[in-house]
Design a protein around this motif. Structure first.
Motif, PDB file in Angstrom:
ATOM      1  N   GLU A  15       0.809  -1.222   0.000  1.00 37.83           N
ATOM      2  CA  GLU A  15       0.000   0.000   0.000  1.00 37.83           C
ATOM      3  C   GLU A  15       0.842   1.272   0.000  1.00 37.83           C
ATOM      4  N   SER A  19      -2.382   3.994   6.697  1.00 32.78           N
ATOM      5  CA  SER A  19      -3.843   4.043   6.856  1.00 32.78           C
ATOM      6  C   SER A  19      -4.543   3.055   5.931  1.00 32.78           C
ATOM      7  N   ARG A  20      -4.127   3.029   4.669  1.00 27.70           N
ATOM      8  CA  ARG A  20      -4.744   2.081   3.717  1.00 27.70           C
ATOM      9  C   ARG A  20      -4.423   0.640   4.098  1.00 27.70           C
ATOM     10  N   ALA A  22      -3.814  -0.503   7.122  1.00 24.35           N
ATOM     11  CA  ALA A  22      -4.620  -0.814   8.310  1.00 24.35           C
ATOM     12  C   ALA A  22      -6.068  -1.107   7.914  1.00 24.35           C
ATOM     13  N   GLU A  23      -6.591  -0.323   6.998  1.00 28.14           N
ATOM     14  CA  GLU A  23      -7.963  -0.530   6.538  1.00 28.14           C
ATOM     15  C   GLU A  23      -8.110  -1.911   5.893  1.00 28.14           C
ATOM     16  N   LYS A  24      -7.183  -2.280   5.038  1.00 30.96           N
ATOM     17  CA  LYS A  24      -7.240  -3.595   4.373  1.00 30.96           C
ATOM     18  C   LYS A  24      -7.066  -4.744   5.365  1.00 30.96           C
ATOM     19  N   HIS A  26      -8.053  -4.573   8.443  1.00 34.17           N
ATOM     20  CA  HIS A  26      -9.156  -4.454   9.406  1.00 34.17           C
ATOM     21  C   HIS A  26      -8.645  -4.269  10.843  1.00 34.17           C
ATOM     22  N   ALA A  28      -6.804  -1.023  13.549  1.00 34.41           N
ATOM     23  CA  ALA A  28      -6.594   0.414  13.714  1.00 34.41           C
ATOM     24  C   ALA A  28      -5.174   0.781  13.292  1.00 34.41           C
ATOM     25  N   GLN A  29      -5.027   1.937  12.680  1.00 33.68           N
ATOM     26  CA  GLN A  29      -3.722   2.389  12.203  1.00 33.68           C
ATOM     27  C   GLN A  29      -2.689   2.489  13.329  1.00 33.68           C
TER      28      GLN A  29
END
Length: 99
Positions: A15, A19-20, A22-24, A26, A28-29
């Motif tokens: 990534e 942030s991206r 962490a989102e992928k 699932h 928290a950053q």
């Protein structure tokens, strides 16, 4: 070093953004950042060069991510092979042929 830390490092590398990643993943950053810092401290090298708006792999990071990806691929292959064996075993049992 934990399996999930390998996965986290690979995702960050893909990534190039915490942030991206962490989102992928699932999660928290801040947890992702904490796990990466813990990993870097444990292995004694910086894997990523961080600036305010970019994340780049260091030389050590390139080596680490390459090897980590190979390990993750091998784990996936192993899971698939075990699932195949399990399915074959179930098919033998259901057809009445036990070996």
């Amino acid at each position: 070093m934990e399996f999930r830390q390998l996965l986290y490092a690979v995702q960050i590398a893909q990534e190039r953004n915490f942030s991206r990643a962490a989102e992928k993943l699932h999660i928290a950053q801040p947890s992702l950042s904490q796990q990466l810092s813990k990993l870097e401290k444990e292995i004694g090298v910086l894997l990523f060069q961080r600036t305010t708006n970019s994340v780049e792999l260091t030389h050590a990071g390139e080596v680490f991510v390459d090897r980590a990806q190979k390990m993750l691929d091998a784990m996936e292959q192993l899971k698939n092979e075990m699932a195949d064996i399990s399915q074959t075993k179930k098919e033998r049992l259901s057809s009445g042929r036990c070996r």
